[in-house]
Design a protein around this motif. Structure first.
Motif, PDB file in Angstrom:
ATOM      1  N   LYS A  98       0.748  -1.250  -0.066  1.00  0.00           N
ATOM      2  CA  LYS A  98       0.071   0.044   0.148  1.00  0.00           C
ATOM      3  C   LYS A  98       0.843   1.294  -0.104  1.00  0.00           C
ATOM      4  O   LYS A  98       0.252   2.293  -0.316  1.00  0.00           O
ATOM      5  N   LYS A  99       2.117   0.908   0.480  1.00  0.00           N
ATOM      6  CA  LYS A  99       3.081   2.147   0.582  1.00  0.00           C
ATOM      7  C   LYS A  99       3.497   2.618  -0.624  1.00  0.00           C
ATOM      8  O   LYS A  99       4.576   3.330  -0.871  1.00  0.00           O
ATOM      9  N   LEU A 100       3.627   1.696  -1.587  1.00  0.00           N
ATOM     10  CA  LEU A 100       4.541   1.577  -2.974  1.00  0.00           C
ATOM     11  C   LEU A 100       3.678   1.892  -4.055  1.00  0.00           C
ATOM     12  O   LEU A 100       2.635   1.308  -4.206  1.00  0.00           O
ATOM     13  N   SER A 101       4.257   2.453  -5.279  1.00  0.00           N
ATOM     14  CA  SER A 101       3.751   2.531  -6.740  1.00  0.00           C
ATOM     15  C   SER A 101       4.117   1.207  -7.184  1.00  0.00           C
ATOM     16  O   SER A 101       4.728   0.312  -6.774  1.00  0.00           O
ATOM     17  N   ALA A 102       3.083   0.826  -8.152  1.00  0.00           N
ATOM     18  CA  ALA A 102       3.101  -0.296  -8.986  1.00  0.00           C
ATOM     19  C   ALA A 102       4.470  -0.448  -9.591  1.00  0.00           C
ATOM     20  O   ALA A 102       5.070  -1.740  -9.543  1.00  0.00           O
TER      21      ALA A 102
END
Length: 337
Positions: free
Chosen positions: A313-317
């Motif tokens: 949830k804290k990172l981009s794809a």
């Protein structure tokens, strides 16, 4: 050669007879000594021949040419060379240069064990422990008892591997009554010889206070020794002690360093590294790097699998895809080493 001392008060005639008798006995002893010397020379020649055959066998064995090693081992073994008997047993055990044959392995190990060769005693114990001696009529429980007895004989002769296995038997109550104090004693002997597994297991006994007085300091010292030799579990446990400040001052940087060393084989070390990166303990805070380590651990660690969604949830794809690609490269590199 010392002759018998006779009494001083004796007749001349008797003296002559006694001296003659002593000379005759002396001649017989000289003749016997010559015979003994001849036998000693033969024994030395045979031992030298056995040593030469053993060296030839080891030379072939070292390069993996087992078929050429076997005949020389057999020659040396037949002449009573315990080292050759032990190594020939190993070839039969593994099926190298000969058809695999546990009975033949046991035969040659018994020959060497009769000469108090610790490695052969240990190998016979391993056969019993592995349950490969059933043909001799031993069931599982008796196998463990026989293994313990043989390990003890080899351990008394100073073989570290036997000392370690005997300690493990006492710690587990296998083939002997469980006795942590005796386990600690044998682990200590093996650990003193640099056996990393013994250092690690003795550290566990100190950490939990089993058979010894509980001491995190002793556990840390023992795990430090084992970790330095590459023992992954010791490296991980040492990281835990540094991270928690047990057995000495807390040192997050040291914890990270030991987790990294253990991470090559232990998923829990990978997971803990992820935790350290997420919290910025001992390293600069880095959520992407935390994800990298937890992603690696997730394939074999339940806690990591549960932690992964929160990090995602804290990172981009794109960041996740990048770290996953790096994880695959890391795995291939580890597999190649």
């Amino acid at each position: 050669m010392r002759l018998t001392k006779f009494a001083a008060l004796i007749s001349v005639a008797a003296l002559g007879l006694l001296v003659w008798a002593c000379v005759q006995r002396g001649d017989a002893q000289i003749s016997q000594m010559r015979g003994n010397q001849s036998r000693a020379d033969m024994a030395r020649h045979q031992a030298a021949k056995a040593r030469a055959d053993f060296v030839k066998a080891v030379t072939f064995d070292f390069i993996g040419d087992y078929q050429n090693a076997v005949p020389f081992y057999k020659k040396a073994a037949a002449q009573g060379d315990a080292r050759a008997q032990n190594n020939l047993g190993l070839l039969y055990f593994h099926g190298r240069g000969v058809a695999q044959n546990y009975a033949q392995a046991a035969h040659w190990w018994r020959q060497a064990a009769a000469q108090d060769m610790p490695q052969a005693l240990y190998n016979l114990g391993a056969l019993h422990n592995l349950g490969l001696m059933q043909a001799t009529g031993f069931d599982g429980a008796q196998n463990a008892k026989q293994a313990a007895r043989l390990f003890e004989q080899a351990a008394e002769l100073g073989l570290a591997a036997a000392q370690y296995n005997l300690a493990a038997f006492y710690a587990e109550g296998r083939g002997v009554a469980r006795d942590y104090q005796t386990a600690a004693l044998w682990y200590e002997k093996a650990a003193a010889q640099g056996d990393g597994d013994a250092q690690y297991n003795l550290g566990l006994l100190y950490a939990y206070g089993r058979g010894v007085t509980q001491s995190d300091e002793q556990a840390r010292a023992l795990w430090q020794s084992a970790a330095a030799s590459g023992h992954a579990e010791a490296q991980y446990n040492l990281g835990l002690l540094y991270a928690r400040g047990r057995g000495g001052a807390r040192d997050d940087a040291a914890a990270v360093a030991w987790y990294e060393k253990a991470s090559r084989v232990l998923a829990q070390a990978q997971n803990n590294l992820g935790f350290m990166y997420e919290r910025g303990r001992g390293v600069a805070q880095n959520t992407a790097q935390a994800y990298f380590w937890v992603y690696l651990a997730a394939s074999g660690h339940e806690q990591a699998r549960r932690a992964l969604p929160a990090l995602e949830k804290k990172l981009s794809a794109a960041d996740m895809a990048n770290m996953q690609a790096k994880a695959q490269i890391w795995r291939r590199q580890q597999a190649a080493e």
